[in-house]
Design a protein around this motif. Structure first.
Motif, short mmCIF file in Angstrom:
data_model
loop_
_atom_site.label_atom_id
_atom_site.label_comp_id
_atom_site.label_asym_id
_atom_site.label_seq_id
_atom_site.Cartn_x
_atom_site.Cartn_y
_atom_site.Cartn_z
N ARG A 142 -1.26 10.95 -0.48
CA ARG A 142 -2.35 10.49 -1.34
C ARG A 142 -3.42 9.73 -0.56
O ARG A 142 -4.48 9.42 -1.12
N THR A 143 -3.16 9.41 0.70
CA THR A 143 -4.19 8.69 1.49
C THR A 143 -4.58 9.48 2.73
O THR A 143 -4.88 8.91 3.78
N TYR A 158 -9.97 0.03 5.27
CA TYR A 158 -10.06 1.27 6.05
C TYR A 158 -11.45 1.90 6.14
O TYR A 158 -11.67 2.74 7.02
N LEU A 205 -7.44 5.31 -9.49
CA LEU A 205 -6.78 4.37 -8.59
C LEU A 205 -6.85 2.94 -9.11
O LEU A 205 -5.95 2.13 -8.84
N VAL A 212 -0.73 7.51 7.42
CA VAL A 212 -1.31 8.15 6.25
C VAL A 212 -0.18 8.68 5.38
O VAL A 212 0.92 8.96 5.86
N PHE A 248 -13.72 7.57 -4.07
CA PHE A 248 -12.36 7.33 -4.53
C PHE A 248 -12.19 7.84 -5.96
O PHE A 248 -13.13 7.82 -6.76
N PHE A 287 0.98 4.07 -3.09
CA PHE A 287 0.51 5.45 -2.91
C PHE A 287 1.63 6.45 -2.68
O PHE A 287 1.36 7.64 -2.45
N MET A 323 -8.48 -0.63 -0.30
CA MET A 323 -8.64 0.47 0.64
C MET A 323 -10.02 0.43 1.30
O MET A 323 -10.15 0.68 2.50
N LYS A 354 -7.58 8.58 4.92
CA LYS A 354 -7.53 7.59 5.98
C LYS A 354 -7.62 8.23 7.36
O LYS A 354 -8.14 7.63 8.32
N GLY A 395 -6.38 13.74 -0.55
CA GLY A 395 -5.53 12.83 -1.30
C GLY A 395 -6.27 12.26 -2.49
O GLY A 395 -6.92 12.98 -3.25
N GLU A 405 0.83 -1.20 0.00
CA GLU A 405 0.00 0.00 0.00
C GLU A 405 0.87 1.26 0.00
O GLU A 405 0.63 2.20 -0.76
#
Length: 391
Positions: A319-320, A357, A345, A316, A341, A12, A353, A323, A383, A8
Motif C-alpha cells: 500500500r506504500t 517521505y 487514508l 515499502v 494520496f 498500511f 506520510m 515511497k 499503492g 506506519e
C-alpha cells in the motif's frame, strides 16, 4: 495517529487476500475420476491393494497428486518423505538407489520427479519399482481404510469435502510463495514505470521465473553466485550499470517461524555491510530497501519486523509503493512532479506520510489539481497514492 515507522507498518499492512498472486493457483480436481479410483481400490482386499494400486498408478501417474491430497499429504510433505524413501530404495537395474542418490547425500527432489518415474518412457523395471514405492507410501498413510469410506460418499459430499477441507489447505500452500513474488512484481512494475533500470529486467512480467541477481558486497558489483561471498537480492536498481539500491523482499502472511528470524538476521547483516560500504565509498553510496508486508509478522515482532525496520535504509509495503518513487526522486534517480494520496487514508495518515517521505519540491496534489497542470503527465498508481510524472 501514526507517529513512527512501526505504527506506519501496521497501519498500511495488507491482509493475506489483498496481496497479489504471481500467476494463478490451480487446485481443480476431476472428482468423477477420483470417485472411480476410490470405488475400485475400496473393493480390493488388503492383499490385493498394494499391487492393484501400483497398476493403477502405472496407468494414470498424475492420480498420485489427487490421492495424496485426500490423505492429507501436502506437496512438500510428500516430496520430502519420498526423497528419503527413494534414496534408500534399490534401483532395479543398477548399483544405486531408485532416485540415483546415495543415502548419505539425501538430495531433495520435487514431487513431479517421482511421478515422472512412472512415465512410459522409463524402463518397465524402474516404473514398476516406483509404482510399488508410491503404493506403499499411500498405504502407509491410510489409503486402505480411507478408500472404502470415500467410495461410500456421494459426489456432492466428496465435492464439499474437497472444497471445504482439502482445497483451502492446498491453495494456501501453493499461494504463499506466489504472493511474495506478486508483491515483488508490483514493486518492479512501479520502478519500471518511473524509468528506473532494474535487474532483473523481467521481474515485473515474469516474477516467478526471473533470476535474482547476486551482488558482491565487497566490490558492490553484480556477479555470478559464489557461496559465502555474494548475496542474492530480489531486485537491484542500477545507476550507470552499478548497484544503487538493493531490494530484499520478506512477505509473511502467516507465522514467519525460525525461517523468518534467520532471514531477518541475514538482512541485518547485509544492512551493516551496505552501511560500511557507503561510509567507505561516499562517492558511490548504496542503499538497502526492504519490501515488507503481511500480518504474519505479528507473531514475532521483536525478532523479525522491528529488527528489520531498524536496519534497512528504506522500506515499502504494497500500500506504500509510492515511497519507492519518492525516495528515488530524493536520490536523483527519477523526477516526481507530484503525489496524490487516496482520500480514504485519513488526514492524520496523509500528514504523517507527507511529512516523513515527500521530498521538498514535490507537491501533494488533489485530483482536481492534476487536471489543471499545464504540462503533460502520466499518473502512476502506486499503492494508496498516485505519482505524477512529467512526460
Amino acid at each position: 495517529m501514526v507517529s513512527n515507522v512501526q505504527e506506519e507498518y501496521w497501519f498500511f499492512v495488507s491482509p493475506q487476500e489483498e496481496l497479489p498472486l504471481a500467476g494463478s493457483v490451480e487446485v481443480d480436481m476431476d472428482l468423477p475420476r477420483i470417485m472411480h479410483f476410490f470405488a475400485e481400490m475400496g473393493a480390493l482386499d488388503a492383499s490385493a491393494l498394494r499391487r492393484g494400486l501400483a497398476d493403477y498408478l502405472l496407468k494414470a501417474p498424475s492420480m498420485f497428486h489427487d490421492i495424496r491430497q485426500f490423505l492429507g499429504l501436502s506437496d512438500k510433505r510428500a516430496y520430502l518423505d519420498l526423497s528419503y524413501i527413494a534414496s534408500r530404495t534399490p534401483h532395479p537395474t543398477s548399483n544405486t538407489s531408485l532416485c540415483g542418490c546415495q543415502p548419505w547425500t539425501l538430495a531433495r527432489h520435487p514431487l513431479e520427479f517421482f511421478v515422472s518415474l512412472l512415465h512410459p518412457a522409463k524402463p518397465m523395471e524402474v516404473r514398476r519399482s516406483a509404482a510399488l514405492m508410491l503404493s506403499d507410501y499411500l498405504m502407509k498413510h491410510g489409503l486402505e481404510t480411507a478408500a472404502p469410506s470415500f467410495a461410500d460418499m456421494s459426489e456432492d459430499t466428496l465435492r464439499l469435502l474437497y472444497l471445504r477441507l482439502i482445497s483451502p489447505k492446498e491453495y494456501q500452500q501453493r499461494a504463499a510463495k506466489r504472493r511474495g513474488h506478486g508483491c515483488e512484481a508490483a514493486l518492479a512494475k512501479i520502478l519500471v514505470e518511473i524509468g528506473l533500470p532494474t535487474i532483473p529486467e523481467d521481474k515485473a512480467s515474469n516474477p516467478m521465473g526471473a533470476r535474482d541477481p547476486n551482488v558482491d558486497l565487497n566490490s558492490m558489483t553484480i556477479t555470478a553466485r559464489t557461496a559465502g561471498t555474494t548475496y542474492s537480492f530480489d531486485t537491484v536498481i542500477a545507476d550507470g550499470g552499478l548497484p544503487r539500491i538493493l531490494v530484499q523482499s520478506l512477505i509473511h502472511t502467516s507465522d514467519p517461524g525460525q525461517y523468518g528470524v534467520n532471514k531477518s538476521d541475514e538482512t541485518v547483516a547485509v544492512a551493516r555491510e551496505v552501511a560500511a560500504w557507503t561510509k567507505n565509498n561516499p562517492e558511490r553510496p548504496v542503499e538497502l530497501w526492504g519490501l515488507l508486508d503481511g500480518v504474519g509478522f505479528s507473531e514475532n515482532k521483536p525478532q523479525t519486523l522491528n529488527k528489520l525496520l531498524s536496519n534497512v535504509g528504506h522500506f515499502v509495503q504494497l500500500r506504500t509503493l509510492f515511497k519507492a518513487g519518492l525516495r528515488a526522486h530524493e536520490l536523483g534517480l527519477t523526477v516526481v512532479d507530484g503525489i496524490v494520496f487516496e482520500d480514504g487514508l485519513g488526514a492524520d495518515a496523509i500528514d504523517f506520510m507527507a511529512h516523513s517521505y515527500v521530498p521538498k519540491g514535490v507537491p501533494v496534489l488533489s485530483k482536481s489539481r492534476i487536471d489543471s497542470l499545464q504540462r503533460k503527465t502520466k499518473i502512476i498508481k502506486a499503492g494508496a497514492a498516485s505519482l505524477v510524472i512529467a512526460i
